[in-house]
Scaffold this motif. Sequence first.
Motif, short mmCIF file in Angstrom:
data_model
loop_
_atom_site.label_atom_id
_atom_site.label_comp_id
_atom_site.label_asym_id
_atom_site.label_seq_id
_atom_site.Cartn_x
_atom_site.Cartn_y
_atom_site.Cartn_z
N ALA A 198 13.76 2.42 -0.86
CA ALA A 198 13.21 1.12 -0.45
C ALA A 198 12.13 -0.01 -1.47
O ALA A 198 11.93 -1.18 -1.05
CB ALA A 198 11.54 1.92 0.78
N ASP A 199 11.88 1.02 -2.22
CA ASP A 199 10.71 0.26 -3.65
C ASP A 199 12.43 -0.81 -4.39
O ASP A 199 11.74 -2.54 -4.22
CB ASP A 199 11.15 0.92 -4.56
CG ASP A 199 9.66 1.50 -4.28
OD1 ASP A 199 8.42 1.13 -4.02
OD2 ASP A 199 9.01 2.30 -5.42
N GLY A 202 12.78 -3.42 -1.58
CA GLY A 202 10.98 -4.33 -1.45
C GLY A 202 10.90 -5.03 -2.45
O GLY A 202 11.11 -6.71 -2.76
N PHE A 216 7.92 -9.97 3.33
CA PHE A 216 7.49 -8.73 3.07
C PHE A 216 8.24 -7.68 2.11
O PHE A 216 8.06 -5.85 2.17
CB PHE A 216 8.76 -8.24 5.08
CG PHE A 216 9.37 -7.46 4.54
CD1 PHE A 216 8.29 -6.64 5.48
CD2 PHE A 216 10.51 -6.87 4.86
CE1 PHE A 216 8.79 -5.36 6.89
CE2 PHE A 216 10.61 -5.54 5.66
CZ PHE A 216 9.69 -4.97 6.18
N GLY A 217 9.28 -8.35 1.44
CA GLY A 217 9.35 -7.34 -0.04
C GLY A 217 7.88 -7.34 -0.97
O GLY A 217 8.12 -5.48 -0.86
N ILE A 220 6.54 -4.25 1.72
CA ILE A 220 7.19 -3.07 0.95
C ILE A 220 6.78 -1.99 -0.68
O ILE A 220 6.57 -0.71 -0.17
CB ILE A 220 8.70 -3.04 1.03
CG1 ILE A 220 9.05 -2.99 2.31
CG2 ILE A 220 8.88 -1.40 0.86
CD1 ILE A 220 10.36 -3.57 2.56
N VAL A 223 3.26 -0.73 -0.24
CA VAL A 223 2.60 0.41 0.76
C VAL A 223 3.64 1.38 0.50
O VAL A 223 3.24 2.64 0.83
CB VAL A 223 3.64 -0.40 2.41
CG1 VAL A 223 3.30 0.69 3.17
CG2 VAL A 223 2.76 -1.34 2.46
N MET A 224 4.58 1.66 -0.75
CA MET A 224 5.40 2.96 -0.67
C MET A 224 4.85 3.12 -1.41
O MET A 224 5.07 5.35 -1.11
CB MET A 224 6.93 2.38 -1.77
CG MET A 224 7.76 1.66 -0.35
SD MET A 224 7.99 3.05 0.79
CE MET A 224 8.74 4.20 0.01
#
Length: 333
Positions: A198-199, A202, A216-217, A220, A223-224
Amino acid sequence: MSGLIALLDDVAAISKVAAASIDDVAGQAAKAGAKAAGAVIDDAAVTPKYMKGFHADRELPIVWKIARGSIFNKMVILLPVALALSALAPWAIPPLLMLGGAYLCYEGAHKVAHLFHKTDTHDSEKHIHPEGDGAALEEERVRGAIKTDFILSAEIMTIALSTIPVEDSLLMKGIILALVAVAITVAVYGFVALVVKADDMGLHLAQRGTGPLAAFGRGIVRVMPGFMTTLTVVGTAAMIWVGGQIIVHGLHELGWHAPYETIHHWADAAAAALPAAPGVAAWVVTAFCDGVIGLILGLALIPAATRIISPLITAVMSGFAQDRKKPQADETR
């Protein structure tokens, strides 16, 4: 013509029975998987830690290696053992289930205690972050992850076995357990793969995307870290709750009914006090009580595990290692 019609009727009847059997297997597998939620969540929460420190292009291969080890654990080792227990010693399933529940309580309570006392009391972190470099470090991490997975997989398979009706055939039990093993492995390690990448996804969107995609990236990436913390907390809570639930139900099956009946009485009272959502009220009270019992038991097990069980295991393993070295030393003389 009438013979053909009769044959088609027979085929239709057989098809209905087969479809009902498939539905029954799928339903029982789903029920078994749901019962094992605590161990499944902890498996998904723990595994990403084994990827720390590796280059991004090695993360998915490591996940794949651990997933292969996990399916081997479940299908080749644990599934035959579970079926053998079911056929030869069904009386052993509740005590084994309680032993696994106690382990879940211990692991969850250990993580809670670690929040208040930062010095580690067992060597799980050494398995997650062993010393070494390159390919050797990767293999060591994979072995550590598969060992951890084996313990959690054993609990998952035992919980799943305990939910299958006793009257089901050995073949039906094997099919259900195999379905649970495959489905949970795919779900856990598919989720782990998404989490560890995910990182990177993002960061890629933030650097190369434009407008909403770039935003959005960046979201992410921000938030991760919090998501991973939340996942760890949820995994710990699930371990303690499920472990406590297993212990309470196990004691009830073995004849000590007081904890189960008391919690059931409190849950009924909560449901009556909240008629708008009686199911939610009963579940919250039951889960809370199971969690408290699990936490108390887990905290009580920490001294026994760290001062008795762990040193004993270390001594036994050291003895085996020395016995293996002696013939090699004799051969070199």
